[in-house]
Design a protein around this motif. Structure first.
Motif, PDB file in Angstrom:
ATOM      1  N   GLY A 101      40.374  39.887  50.171  1.00 13.06           N
ATOM      2  CA  GLY A 101      41.536  39.751  48.942  1.00 13.06           C
ATOM      3  C   GLY A 101      42.227  38.261  49.668  1.00 13.06           C
ATOM      4  N   GLN A 155      42.406  35.753  40.586  1.00 10.44           N
ATOM      5  CA  GLN A 155      42.591  35.212  41.703  1.00 10.44           C
ATOM      6  C   GLN A 155      42.441  33.786  40.669  1.00 10.44           C
ATOM      7  N   ARG A 181      40.857  49.501  43.944  1.00  7.53           N
ATOM      8  CA  ARG A 181      40.535  48.183  43.231  1.00  7.53           C
ATOM      9  C   ARG A 181      40.084  47.554  42.521  1.00  7.53           C
ATOM     10  N   GLN A 210      49.954  38.593  46.776  1.00  5.59           N
ATOM     11  CA  GLN A 210      48.082  38.529  46.551  1.00  5.59           C
ATOM     12  C   GLN A 210      48.603  40.099  45.667  1.00  5.59           C
ATOM     13  N   ASP A 255      35.779  37.377  38.150  1.00  3.46           N
ATOM     14  CA  ASP A 255      36.274  38.851  39.297  1.00  3.46           C
ATOM     15  C   ASP A 255      35.606  39.118  39.425  1.00  3.46           C
ATOM     16  N   LEU A 272      45.439  39.379  42.113  1.00  4.93           N
ATOM     17  CA  LEU A 272      44.334  39.262  42.134  1.00  4.93           C
ATOM     18  C   LEU A 272      44.072  40.108  40.691  1.00  4.93           C
TER      19      LEU A 272
END
Lengths: 632, 319
Positions: free
Chosen positions: A394, A570, A413, A562, A373, A566
């Motif tokens: 996202g 994910q 991020r 979310q 990821d 993350l």
């Protein structure tokens, strides 16, 4: 004309303005359940296209829910009065699987049917989820587990055309609440009228209804569990209402496409439907909104297999719009016809992602999942494959703009960073995880790229880009890109034994992202093929969000989920981005969208059907030959 | 001769059976099928094994491969090639729609190709190793090297830039419906395709003619005082043309199904494009049917050409 260069950099619609509408609706004000009410003073809503080409007219229109003929935002720029008349010439996708929207699995069929058949509600703004009445003139949401629909009076089934001439049909009669109930119960039952079992794609959606009460022209639905997203599902393009008599007669031969099997209450009467050849429809003079549609008719010819044919068709005004998977082609053709044409930019609802399978080794190691990821260079892929036309996504894609994490939050991020130093940190962290998980000992890792993606000229390099990206990040040569057909990927996907792959997947059902989040991340969802099982961090907040009437509070719950997803790479569902497709149109054609030069994101078939118009007085109209529609 | 023809016919049917079996297997070796391809545009949240199974059941793909094969061969023997998965129309009907387009394009391509190749080949042979020969051979090599899509693309750019004529990609008129519109539509592909096929034919004709012109009977003809034109057309060409005839026959037969690029570029709904699309979407009946029919046309055209040999060359007939 809109300045498309800055399109994806514009400020998004503020959540406050969208949620305000939802709060009103949730309070039970009939006709005002606006989950995402477009704000007049904020013309920055983001857009996009249909589900990968479900509607050949691609970009669509805003309008005030199709009720005010004098207010027509037009893609050609400027506030203009729409002109009634004209025949829209477009192309159609070739594969049609069904004349029954409920049994269809492919969006092209639904795109055709939505011209002839209405839904209970429809989206006035699919980007935000703003709803308007369709067959239900008004509706109420008294609680999270109740919906009341009030039928629009005076709606009639088509009384002319091939469908009306079918001996099984009852042309011209009034629509009744029983018609709607029949359509719902049919899908709940999963059987034909004669009891034969079949598969209705949205059966599970309708099974959310525990009880229906019918009185006069109203239907009260009680849900099995609180679900405030249910109301948006009533506007889903697949949930069309067809005439029961005809449905019963044709349901077992649904895959044999023919115009005489379609009878609706919608804005057009389908007069011809020959797959691979031609689809034609004419305006329904008895449509409940007498001001719509603007066009007299539409003709969709055979889809062009090759961009050259498509370009010839567009430049010689045989078709009104042009779009190519390679945006540079579309942009360069527009540049050559700059004075007479414009580009309309639409986000594409096919979410691009890399997928690893946590059900099999080695991908069941969370360190490896996180490493992958972090190492995906999303922004670089947007540049390399889409000429920069796209935005990172996202777990909730940016297309579902009321529910996605703020775009700015992705700038710093991990896995999404824009600055070089941050990216270096991500790669260093990914490398540590890769080493710790024994990555170097894994041997050759094949990464499949869907062949329908990789076969496109500008994307043929994708397998090398994906594999090369991982090899660079982990300083190895273990990754190898290869192509594979969707026909192989999809069964392995549903069986849960897929290889790592990179593809676009239309994973958006409705603008309210809560429904999709439940579908993909809740532990007991059949579509949670990653086996994600986080009762406290995912299941509980999503369940609470589904019952939450206060959308601000619901958003916070979804945002928290979310963030958690993350943080965990994910869980193998490595969402990367959604790209933006430019559609090229002659100035005489007025496409619709939330703002000039912007199209809708998805679920826009109904809007295009109603609000597109052609200006015969525009200079670009010179030389255009109107196609001849098939008459009723 | 009759025995020879019968033997060839029997052999041709064996070839057809072999091809039918191979295409049946080959298309199924490809991953995925029509049912699963349909799910490519779908929200995968809605894709379930049950949905895939139902789609396969509807198409008869739930049966075992041997069952499907027996059914396919039985139907094929009775000339029932099945229905296209995509359109639900019979393969014969699909072919009936597509074949006229391919025949029109094929004939025009052959017409252009041979109209250019024959005089150029003759001139090149007669003027061997002189300037016209070099120039025409250079042209032939250029034609051979230039892909049809490139030639066609360049032509399209000029037509669009100067708005020379309408290329009716949307309405797709037949020659008998709208001769002017159809010719305009076919103009670029027929010249691009014809130009490309010119090279090999011209080179073949040239080499054959050069060989024949060195024969004793040609010298005799000249010695008799016949005009050079008569020597070439009446005596040399007849023999030199035999292999060219073979090429013509096979070129025409293969043109019917091989114009995939040109048919795609100009939106011509012919057999080549249909064949290509049937593979892409895994439309088994359509693919199988088209290949069998195309094979039939090719092997029997070959047979017809061989029999024509006998007609044109008494030596073959007598042997």
């Amino acid at each position: 004309m809109a300045d498309g260069r800055n399109y994806w950099q514009r400020r998004r619609l503020s959540r406050r303005s969208m949620l305000r509408g939802a709060a009103v609706g949730s309070a039970g004000v009939a006709g005002a359940v606006l989950i995402g009410c477009g704000d007049d003073d904020d013309p920055t809503a983001t857009p996009t296209n249909g589900n990968g080409g479900d509607d050949p007219t691609a970009t669509a229109t805003a309008g005030n829910g199709g009720t005010d003929p004098t207010a027509t935002p037009d893609g050609g720029g400027g506030d203009m009065m729409a002109v009634a008349g004209g025949v829209r010439s477009a192309i159609s996708a070739n594969v049609y699987d069904s004349v029954d929207a409920h049994q269809s699995v492919a969006s092209p069929s639904v795109g055709v049917l939505s011209r002839a058949q209405s839904k209970i509600l429809r989206f006035a703004n699919p980007n935000t989820g703003e709803l308007v009445g369709d067959l239900a003139e008004t509706w109420e949401v008294p609680s999270a587990s109740e919906v009341v629909l009030n039928l629009r009076p005076g709606v009639k089934w088509h009384d002319v055309g091939p469908g009306a001439e079918n001996p099984a049909a009852s042309p011209g009669r009034d629509l009744t609440v029983e018609d709607i109930v029949y359509n719902i119960e049919r899908q709940q039952s999963g059987t034909y009228a004669d009891g034969t079992e079949t598969s209705f794609g949205r059966s599970s959606y309708w099974q959310k209804i525990a009880n229906m009460e019918v009185s006069d022209n109203a239907i009260r639905m009680e849900l099995t569990a609180p679900d405030v997203t249910f109301v948006q599902g009533l506007a889903n393009e697949f949930n069309q209402i067809a005439q029961p008599e005809l449905l019963e007669a044709v349901e077992s031969t649904f895959s044999e496409i023919s115009a005489d099997k379609v009878l609706g209450t919608g804005p057009y009467i389908i007069t011809e439907w020959i797959p691979g050849e031609r689809i034609s429809g004419v305006r329904n003079p008895a449509y409940y909104d007498s001001a719509r549609p603007y066009l007299d008719a539409f003709v969709w010819g055979q889809a062009f297999e090759d961009p050259t044919a498509y370009r010839i068709g567009w430049e010689q005004k045989q078709v009104d719009t042009f779009t190519d998977p390679d945006p540079t082609t579309t942009q360069s053709i527009q540049a050559a016809n700059a004075d007479e044409s414009y580009l309309s930019f639409s986000g594409v609802a096919n979410t691009v992602a890399a997928y690893t399978n946590p059900n099999v080794e080695p991908w069941n190691d969370p360190r490896l999942v996180k490493a992958i990821d972090l190492s995906i260079n999303r922004r670089q892929l947007i540049q390399q494959l889409h000429n920069g036309l796209g935005k990172v996504s996202g777990p909730v894609t940016w297309l579902q703009e009321a529910w996605a994490l703020p775009e700015e939050s992705f700038e710093n991020r991990p896995g999404y960073r824009t600055d070089g130093a941050g990216r270096e940190d991500d790669i260093a962290e990914a490398n540590k995880l890769w080493q710790a998980a024994g990555g170097p000992d894994l041997g050759t890792i094949d990464w499949v790229v869907a062949e329908t993606w990789a076969s496109r000229s500008s994307w043929t390099i994708t397998p090398e880009l994906i594999a090369g990206g991982f090899n660079d990040a982990f300083q190895t040569d273990q990754f190898r890109g290869k192509t594979g057909p969707y026909g192989e990927i999809i069964p392995s996907w549903s069986a849960g034994n897929f290889e790592p792959f990179f593809a676009w997947i239309p994973n958006i059902e409705i603008p309210d992202a809560r429904a999709d989040m439940i579908t993909y991340y809740k532990s007991d969802s059949p579509s949670n093929i990653w086996g994600i099982n986080e009762p406290d961090r995912i299941d509980a907040p999503l369940t609470a969000a589904l019952a939450e009437l206060d959308d601000e509070a619901a958003f916070e719950l979804v945002a928290g989920v979310q963030e958690f997803i993350l943080e965990n790479g994910q869980f193998g569902r490595h969402i990367a981005y959604n790209y933006i497709a430019p559609t090229l149109a002659w100035n005489y054609l007025h496409l619709t969208g939330p703002a000039p030069g912007e199209g809708w994101n998805f679920l826009s078939g109904s809007l295009g059907a109603l609000d597109e118009w052609i200006d015969p007085n525009d200079p670009s109209f010179d030389g255009r030959e109107s196609p001849t529609p098939t008459p009723v | 001769m009759a025995q020879y023809a019968i033997r060839r016919v029997v052999l041709n049917f064996f070839v057809l059976w072999l091809v039918a079996t191979l295409v049946f297997l080959a298309i199924r070796v490809l991953p995925g099928n029509y049912a699963t391809q349909q799910f490519a545009g779908l929200n995968l949240g809605g894709v379930t094994p049950e949905a895939i199974a139902q789609a396969e059941r509807t198409l008869g793909l739930d049966k075992s491969i041997p069952e499907q094969y027996v059914e396919f061969m039985t139907d094929t023997i009775t000339l029932d090639l099945g229905e296209s998965f995509r359109t639900k129309q019979s393969v014969w009907s699909e072919l009936g729609d597509a074949l006229p387009y391919s025949l029109e394009l094929g004939m025009l391509v052959v017409l252009v190709g041979f109209s250019v190749a024959i005089p150029v080949g003759v001139i090149s042979a007669v003027k061997q190793d002189r300037l016209p020969d070099y120039a025409l051979r250079g042209l032939a090599i250029t034609a051979l090297a230039a892909p049809v899509f490139w030639t066609a693309s360049i032509a399209v750019i000029f037509v669009l830039k100067w708005d020379l004529f309408k290329i009716d990609v949307a309405n797709q008129p037949h020659l008998w419906e709208d001769p002017k519109g159809a010719i305009q539509w076919y103009l670029i592909p027929m010249f691009a395709g014809g130009f490309a096929s010119t090279a090999s034919t011209m080179r073949l004709l040239r080499s054959e003619l050069l060989e024949v012109l060195r024969q004793d009977y040609v010298r005799t003809a000249r010695a008799k005082g016949l005009a050079e034109r008569t020597v070439i057309i009446r005596h040399a060409m007849r023999n030199a043309f035999l292999p060219v005839l073979t090429v013509m026959g096979l070129t025409f037969a293969t043109l019917i199904s091989s114009q995939i690029v040109l048919e795609s570029m100009f939106n011509i709904p012919g057999v080549g494009r249909m064949l290509f699309q049937s593979i892409f979407i895994r439309d088994y009946p359509l693919f199988q049917g088209l290949v069998i029919i195309t094979t039939f046309v090719i092997v029997f055209t070959n047979l017809a050409v061989d029999l024509l040999y006998g007609f044109m060359d008494p030596r073959v007939r007598l042997s």
